[in-house]
Design a protein around this motif. Structure first.
Motif, PDB file in Angstrom:
ATOM      1  N   LEU A  96       0.835  -1.202   0.000  1.00  0.00           N
ATOM      2  CA  LEU A  96       0.000   0.000   0.000  1.00  0.00           C
ATOM      3  C   LEU A  96       0.868   1.249   0.000  1.00  0.00           C
ATOM      4  N   VAL A  97       1.872   1.280   0.880  1.00  0.00           N
ATOM      5  CA  VAL A  97       2.756   2.451   0.958  1.00  0.00           C
ATOM      6  C   VAL A  97       3.537   2.608  -0.348  1.00  0.00           C
ATOM      7  N   ALA A  98       4.038   1.522  -0.890  1.00  0.00           N
ATOM      8  CA  ALA A  98       4.794   1.586  -2.154  1.00  0.00           C
ATOM      9  C   ALA A  98       3.930   2.141  -3.280  1.00  0.00           C
ATOM     10  N   ALA A  99       2.677   1.745  -3.325  1.00  0.00           N
ATOM     11  CA  ALA A  99       1.772   2.211  -4.371  1.00  0.00           C
ATOM     12  C   ALA A  99       1.491   3.708  -4.253  1.00  0.00           C
ATOM     13  N   ARG A 100       1.650   4.271  -3.060  1.00  0.00           N
ATOM     14  CA  ARG A 100       1.338   5.686  -2.829  1.00  0.00           C
ATOM     15  C   ARG A 100       2.580   6.577  -2.785  1.00  0.00           C
ATOM     16  N   ARG A 101       3.772   5.999  -2.873  1.00  0.00           N
ATOM     17  CA  ARG A 101       5.011   6.778  -2.707  1.00  0.00           C
ATOM     18  C   ARG A 101       5.055   8.026  -3.570  1.00  0.00           C
ATOM     19  N   THR A 102       4.803   7.884  -4.854  1.00  0.00           N
ATOM     20  CA  THR A 102       4.971   9.041  -5.749  1.00  0.00           C
ATOM     21  C   THR A 102       3.951  10.144  -5.482  1.00  0.00           C
ATOM     22  N   VAL A 140      26.999   5.267   7.355  1.00  0.00           N
ATOM     23  CA  VAL A 140      25.647   5.661   7.742  1.00  0.00           C
ATOM     24  C   VAL A 140      24.759   4.433   7.583  1.00  0.00           C
ATOM     25  N   ILE A 141      24.015   4.116   8.645  1.00  0.00           N
ATOM     26  CA  ILE A 141      23.044   3.018   8.606  1.00  0.00           C
ATOM     27  C   ILE A 141      21.670   3.630   8.826  1.00  0.00           C
ATOM     28  N   ALA A 142      20.821   3.521   7.815  1.00  0.00           N
ATOM     29  CA  ALA A 142      19.493   4.120   7.932  1.00  0.00           C
ATOM     30  C   ALA A 142      18.485   3.319   7.099  1.00  0.00           C
ATOM     31  N   HIS A 143      17.652   3.997   6.338  1.00  0.00           N
ATOM     32  CA  HIS A 143      16.467   3.393   5.734  1.00  0.00           C
ATOM     33  C   HIS A 143      16.400   3.695   4.236  1.00  0.00           C
ATOM     34  N   SER A 144      15.445   3.106   3.565  1.00  0.00           N
ATOM     35  CA  SER A 144      15.345   3.283   2.110  1.00  0.00           C
ATOM     36  C   SER A 144      15.111   4.737   1.719  1.00  0.00           C
ATOM     37  N   ALA A 145      14.278   5.467   2.456  1.00  0.00           N
ATOM     38  CA  ALA A 145      14.014   6.865   2.101  1.00  0.00           C
ATOM     39  C   ALA A 145      15.298   7.696   2.141  1.00  0.00           C
ATOM     40  N   ASN A 146      16.172   7.400   3.094  1.00  0.00           N
ATOM     41  CA  ASN A 146      17.439   8.136   3.181  1.00  0.00           C
ATOM     42  C   ASN A 146      18.363   7.788   2.027  1.00  0.00           C
ATOM     43  N   ARG A 147      18.326   6.525   1.600  1.00  0.00           N
ATOM     44  CA  ARG A 147      19.138   6.111   0.458  1.00  0.00           C
ATOM     45  C   ARG A 147      18.682   6.854  -0.787  1.00  0.00           C
ATOM     46  N   TRP A 148      17.372   6.950  -0.963  1.00  0.00           N
ATOM     47  CA  TRP A 148      16.854   7.690  -2.122  1.00  0.00           C
ATOM     48  C   TRP A 148      17.213   9.167  -2.014  1.00  0.00           C
ATOM     49  N   ALA A 149      17.170   9.717  -0.800  1.00  0.00           N
ATOM     50  CA  ALA A 149      17.554  11.118  -0.608  1.00  0.00           C
ATOM     51  C   ALA A 149      19.023  11.332  -0.976  1.00  0.00           C
ATOM     52  N   ASP A 165      10.690   3.787  -9.309  1.00  0.00           N
ATOM     53  CA  ASP A 165      11.455   2.583  -9.633  1.00  0.00           C
ATOM     54  C   ASP A 165      12.727   2.553  -8.783  1.00  0.00           C
ATOM     55  N   PRO A 166      12.597   2.224  -7.483  1.00  0.00           N
ATOM     56  CA  PRO A 166      13.761   2.261  -6.600  1.00  0.00           C
ATOM     57  C   PRO A 166      14.868   1.318  -7.059  1.00  0.00           C
ATOM     58  N   PRO A 167      16.117   1.780  -6.948  1.00  0.00           N
ATOM     59  CA  PRO A 167      17.234   0.899  -7.290  1.00  0.00           C
ATOM     60  C   PRO A 167      17.237  -0.320  -6.357  1.00  0.00           C
ATOM     61  N   PRO A 168      17.680  -1.462  -6.838  1.00  0.00           N
ATOM     62  CA  PRO A 168      17.688  -2.667  -5.995  1.00  0.00           C
ATOM     63  C   PRO A 168      18.690  -2.539  -4.854  1.00  0.00           C
ATOM     64  N   TRP A 169      18.442  -3.319  -3.796  1.00  0.00           N
ATOM     65  CA  TRP A 169      19.345  -3.356  -2.658  1.00  0.00           C
ATOM     66  C   TRP A 169      20.704  -3.892  -3.094  1.00  0.00           C
TER      67      TRP A 169
END
Length: 177
Positions: A96-102, A140-149, A165-169
């Motif tokens: 649900l969250v992924a579908a609403r990200r943009t 830095v150890i954090a979360h996906s949103a920070n990686r995108w930032a 289209d987030p880059p793969p881990w």
């Protein structure tokens, strides 16, 4: 002034395994996640790290403490490295969250924040990092949103593209700040 920054996401949580978007909830590492945290420490042991900065959310702190027992290198928590606050959707379905990200690049999640706000917090963290840790090697150890930032701020990728289209881990990303 430059800092060598290595970025890692926190290890796998029970929420990740259950398809839950944890957001600002604390989260706990799963058995797999605890093994991954130990592997992260082994992977980064010879990197010559001066310090580790970590989100203050439990799953990121737990990852750092398992990876670097005894606090060597020193582990520093920073609230600006938190995951995006999904507001009323914290703890809901990851799909649900992924579908609403943009939809939430500039408009905050109901009761939460926008991805642009995560970028602003990450940018403020980077300004302070460069001012205080010039010449250092930092993890830095954090979360996906920070990686995108970070990708947006340091490589110029657009937020709409990263969120659609987030880059793969991968086991770590390297930046010069």
């Amino acid at each position: 002034m430059t800092v060598r920054l290595v970025y890692e996401t926190h290890a796998t949580t029970t929420d990740n395994e259950d398809g839950i978007a944890t957001g600002w909830l604390p989260g706990r590492l799963s058995d797999l996640g605890r093994r991954q945290a130990l592997e992260l420490g082994e992977r980064r042991r010879e990197d010559g790290l001066d310090t580790v900065f970590v989100s203050d959310l439990h799953r990121a702190v737990e990852t750092a403490r398992l990876a670097f027992p005894g606090g060597v290198p020193p582990i520093r928590q920073d609230v600006r490295l938190r995951e995006c606050d999904y507001g009323v959707l914290n703890g809901s379905s990851a799909a649900l969250v992924a579908a609403r990200r943009t939809r939430h690049i500039d408009e905050p999640f109901p009761g939460g924040q926008s991805y642009r706000q995560v970028v602003a917090a990450t940018s403020a963290f980077l300004r302070d990092l460069v001012a205080e840790w010039d010449g250092a090697s930092v993890l830095v150890i954090a979360h996906s949103a920070n990686r995108w930032a970070l990708e947006h701020l340091l490589t110029g990728k657009t937020l709409p593209a990263l969120l659609a289209d987030p880059p793969p881990w991968q086991p770590g990303w390297h930046y010069t700040v």
